[in-house]
Each structure stands twice: as C-alpha cells, then as structure tokens.
Write an enzyme that holds these catalytic residues in place. Sequence first.
Site, PDB file in Angstrom:
ATOM      1  N   GLU A  30      -5.793  -4.003   0.661  1.00 22.80           N
ATOM      2  CA  GLU A  30      -5.963  -5.069   1.660  1.00 22.80           C
ATOM      3  C   GLU A  30      -7.139  -5.983   1.340  1.00 22.80           C
ATOM      4  O   GLU A  30      -7.334  -6.997   1.982  1.00 22.80           O
ATOM      5  CB  GLU A  30      -6.192  -4.435   3.050  1.00 22.80           C
ATOM      6  CG  GLU A  30      -4.953  -3.803   3.670  1.00 22.80           C
ATOM      7  CD  GLU A  30      -4.746  -2.345   3.260  1.00 22.80           C
ATOM      8  OE1 GLU A  30      -5.271  -1.940   2.206  1.00 22.80           O
ATOM      9  OE2 GLU A  30      -4.053  -1.625   3.996  1.00 22.80           O
ATOM     10  N   TRP A  69     -19.850  15.243  12.729  1.00 24.06           N
ATOM     11  CA  TRP A  69     -18.906  14.975  11.662  1.00 24.06           C
ATOM     12  C   TRP A  69     -19.391  15.581  10.356  1.00 24.06           C
ATOM     13  O   TRP A  69     -20.543  15.396   9.971  1.00 24.06           O
ATOM     14  CB  TRP A  69     -18.716  13.474  11.459  1.00 24.06           C
ATOM     15  CG  TRP A  69     -17.951  12.813  12.570  1.00 24.06           C
ATOM     16  CD1 TRP A  69     -17.456  13.416  13.685  1.00 24.06           C
ATOM     17  CD2 TRP A  69     -17.618  11.428  12.677  1.00 24.06           C
ATOM     18  NE1 TRP A  69     -16.827  12.495  14.482  1.00 24.06           N
ATOM     19  CE2 TRP A  69     -16.901  11.268  13.890  1.00 24.06           C
ATOM     20  CE3 TRP A  69     -17.832  10.311  11.875  1.00 24.06           C
ATOM     21  CZ2 TRP A  69     -16.409  10.033  14.310  1.00 24.06           C
ATOM     22  CZ3 TRP A  69     -17.347   9.084  12.296  1.00 24.06           C
ATOM     23  CH2 TRP A  69     -16.641   8.945  13.511  1.00 24.06           C
ATOM     24  N   LYS A  85     -14.345  17.332  12.348  1.00 21.82           N
ATOM     25  CA  LYS A  85     -15.161  17.274  13.563  1.00 21.82           C
ATOM     26  C   LYS A  85     -15.543  18.687  13.960  1.00 21.82           C
ATOM     27  O   LYS A  85     -14.727  19.456  14.424  1.00 21.82           O
ATOM     28  CB  LYS A  85     -14.380  16.580  14.674  1.00 21.82           C
ATOM     29  CG  LYS A  85     -14.140  15.124  14.316  1.00 21.82           C
ATOM     30  CD  LYS A  85     -13.497  14.336  15.421  1.00 21.82           C
ATOM     31  CE  LYS A  85     -13.454  12.878  15.008  1.00 21.82           C
ATOM     32  NZ  LYS A  85     -12.182  12.222  15.271  1.00 21.82           N
ATOM     33  N   THR A  97       0.868  -1.189   0.000  1.00 18.03           N
ATOM     34  CA  THR A  97       0.000   0.000   0.000  1.00 18.03           C
ATOM     35  C   THR A  97       0.898   1.231   0.000  1.00 18.03           C
ATOM     36  O   THR A  97       2.014   1.184   0.508  1.00 18.03           O
ATOM     37  CB  THR A  97      -0.900   0.052   1.246  1.00 18.03           C
ATOM     38  OG1 THR A  97      -0.051   0.168   2.387  1.00 18.03           O
ATOM     39  CG2 THR A  97      -1.752  -1.185   1.378  1.00 18.03           C
TER      40      THR A  97
END
Length: 558
Positions: A346, A460, A455, A198
């Site tokens: 992944e 959010w 935030k 990655t």
Amino acid sequence: MLTGLMQDRPLLISSLIEHAANCHPHAEIVSRTSEGPIHRCTYADIQRRAKQVARALTVLGVQPGDRIATLAWNGYRHMELYYGVSGMGAVLHTINPRLFPEQIEYIANHAEDQYLFFDLGFVPLLEKLAGSMPTVRGFVVMTDREHLPECSLPGLLCYEDLIGAQGSEGGDGGDGEDGEHYEWPQFAETTASSLCYTSGTTGNPKGVLYSHRSSVLHSWAACSVDGLALGSSETALLVVPMFHVNAWGMPYAGAMSGARLVMPGPALDGKSVYELMRDEKVTLALGVPTVWLMLLQYVDTVGLTPRDELCLRRVVIGGASAPRAMSERFATSFGAFVVHAWGMTEMSPLGTVCNLLPKHQGDTLEKRLAVQEKQGRAVYGVDMKIVDDDGARLAQDGRSAGHLLVRGPWITSGYYRDESGGTIDGDGFFDTGDVATIDADGYMQITDRSKDVIKSGGEWISSIALENAAIGHPAVAEAAVIGVAHAKWQERPLLIVVRKRGQELTRESMLQFLQGRVANWWLPDDVAFVDQLPHTATGKLQKMKLREMFEDYRLPTA
Ligand code: ADP
C-alpha cells in the site's frame, strides 16, 4: 495565491526510461533467463524494445487504462513491459505466481486483465486457469520462436514475434509508425500505471493501484542518499521479485539513477544468488529475510568466504524484520552493511530506511547492530505517527508502542474496485496494521502486526522481538512466536523453532539462551519444535496458519 512560473511537466514513467536511454545508455541490465543463459542488454535496449511493446499493444487494440497482466520472474523482458505497458497509458498488473491458483484466478478477473504475459515456467499453471479468465483476450509467452512451448493456451502469442513486428523493419504497415520511432504519449501524471494485489492473509487479495506520479516520486525517495542511495556506481541485485510491489520500485529507480541491474530470474536458491553476486560483482542486493536465510545457509554448508570473493557493500532487507543475527552475519562474513527498511504494498512500498546518523559513527558493532534492528527513519514524503486504541498520538520516546499510521503521495488512498469502504481516517492517514515505537531520533521499530501482538496481563509482548532473539541461537534456523490462551494472563508466548540441520537443541537450552536477552516476563512459556514454518506468497511467516496448527495446544503453565 500566486501561481509559480515553473513548467508543469507531468511526472510520467516513460520519462524515466527516456532519461536512462539518454544519460546512462550503456548501463547494463543483466538477467538470468527462464531459457537458461545469462542475457545482457542496456537501458538503451530496454527503451527501444519498450517502445516496440507499446506499439504492439496499440496494434492489439489495447486502450489506455486497460490492465495488462504479467506472471513472470525478474528479467529484461519483464522490465520492457514495465515501461512499454505503463508508458503507453495502460496499467501493468504484476501477478504473484506464488499465490494459490484460485487467488490468481480471482485477481485476474477482479482486475479484468486483457492480455497476460508469462514466463515459460508458468505454462502448466495457465493451462489450468485460462478457461476461467474470460476477460483475457490473449496469452503472450515471454520467449522467442525457438523456445515456444507446446501448449493448449487459446490465442497464444510469442513475445519476440509480437514486438519484433514493431521493429524498424517491421512496423505494422498501417500508419507508417514503427516501434522505434514511437513517441510516448503525454497525459496526466495521476493516471494509473500499475496494479499490485496484497497477498491477503485474510479475505480476498486487495488491489493497490499506483500512478505515474506516485511511482516517479517514490523513485526519487529510493535514490536519495538517506533512502536506498541507488546511483550509477551501484550494481543492484533485485532478489525481491518484480511481482512484489514492483520489486520495491527498483526498475524505476534504476532508470532514474542509471544503476546497473542484475535480475536473478526464477533461481532464488542460495547457490544461484551467491554465484550471481560473485560473477556480476554485485554491490547492493535487495530482498526479504527468507532468501537471505537460504544464502547464509549455502555459505555455511559449502564453507565459503564471501568477504574475499564478493564486492557486496550493502544488503537491503525488508518485507519482514531483519534479525540482529542476520545483520551481524552480513557485517562479519560479507563486510556488508544491512540497510533495514520497512514498507508495504500500500506504500509503493518505501516507508522507512535504517541508515546511521553521524552520532553513530565510531560506535562498536554491538551498538550499531542495536540501531539496525530498528526499521529506520521515514523518508521525505512519508508522514508517520503512532496512536493508541482511541487514536490519541503517542510520544516518540522509543518505548510507547501504538498503531502505526502513515500518509503521503505514494501511499494508497483506497483499494481498487473495493466495496468494503474507506481505508483513510479524517486526517488522511492510512492504518498500516503494524504496531511500532518511534524514538527521539525518529527511528521507528515494528513490534508486531496488530493481530499478532501477544496480550499478556494487559501488557503487550512483541512476538518479533522474541523471534529475533531466538534466531540469535546458533542452532536455530527459523523461529516464530504466537500467543496462546492462558487462564491467568489471557495470552502467553509459545516459541516455535526450526532447528538447523544436524543441530541439537532442547527446550531448556533455548529458554536459557533467551534469559537476559529479553525481559523476564516476556520469556516464552513453552518451546515447540517443527520441521518447517508456513510462509505466505511473499515469504512472511503465516501466523494465522500457525495459530490454527496450535489451536488445541495447552501451555504447561496454563
Ligand atoms: P503482503 O503482500 O504480504 O501483504 P507487504 O509487503 O505489503 O506484503 O507487507 C507489508 C507488511 O510487512 C508490513 O505492514 C509489515 O507488517 C511487514 N514488514 C515489512 N517490512 C518489515 C520490516 N522491515 N520489519 C518488520 N515487518 C515488516
């Protein structure tokens, strides 16, 4: 328990190319080469030459489990290595050439690569790095004798000479076996097949080690109708690179389904991609939003009418969020349906695919585009949930946003040679690092990377939703949103915009455009204009870099 009486045949990658050679021998693999011209071959050719690769590696002393690296664009020789290397039991390590040289050096050493196969264009890079890759015993340039470059690489081998020596006439003269009569070895399906690191926006890149079993199961999911529906009637353009999660598994799924594959080589600019789509009658194309941005800009600049010139039916967009404006453009100018998909290195990478349900049939374009903004429903094999900070499962109501966790047979169980410890929770779930909602139909929507979430006053704000809304403005080429410190609200959004060339756009008109398109309290506190945005080696916005760039920035509202 009573054991079933079914044959216990291992799911091996070699079985995919055998199938293609038997059932789709004439289906074409079309490649734009590093040498220049378009090259055409078939699955039968790939199978024959992949066996020559396997045999050549054996002669070189490569052992099962050894890592064999590639530094290469999408093309037929790379595909031969996909099958030859994994098929003989070694591990194909596809290196992303867009990583920083120090990262390439790090991963080649971490993987302890034994041989490195590379495209012509990477000679200068490797001349610099070769000295610091002590495990690499030889460098193989993926070309023929005629195009052999002048270079100082130690133990340089020529691909066509290397595998040509294993043709029916060549053989190695030793045990009487040549490449063409090579039998793929049979071994456990859990054997490692390929390795992909990655990009690692923080810390060192991490290695994801796929198995034969995971790769074959993933191909089935990719071919399934509610997956990417790859089939023998498709001509698929793989704009997604073969060094990025195995080109989303397409070289394997292609062989499973017999799809005709088109490989763009190093030319990913709008003009080259468009011409390849037109000339090769591409029906399905796969890539990240940044390459489609380049394509759309090219179409606009030249004033083309893709709907009349192309056969494109579907565009798979993943790796980053597909903005609504992009799906709309493909629908109206190309007559093509955007299949929004989500996954990660992944996860091999397929997690969710956004196909429509019967209930969406007959919906207006507006309504369909709203569904297409979501990343889609999980394909069978991917078990998915969202949880709060304490790990409690959240409702699938399309509103509750939480950490997205996944488990399944093509999802990593841990990184390769990782010292940092576990990545899997007690129930076998892997934390994707994404924040998402899931609705009652199972459609998942990414609202953010957990580290990019803004935030504001305990709530959010989704940076992705703001970016996608901003991108809808006709003068905006690209947009990014980051959270900036705010005395009262903790963080507030700052919108950073790249204007389209020659277009006017002010802070006020940008904010006005967003009004009504996002919740009022989400409206950015300010707009900054830049010439370009930083991207990672896989084409994603580099938010960490942006946050650094705007470290000293003060919001007018703070
Ligand atoms: P890298 O090599 O850059 O780490 P990956 O392809 O593994 O790249 O990145 C996976 C991440 O990319 C996901 O966790 C998610 O944050 C993001 N991503 C992938 N597809 C989408 C999508 N369709 N919409 C939004 N984000 C996406």
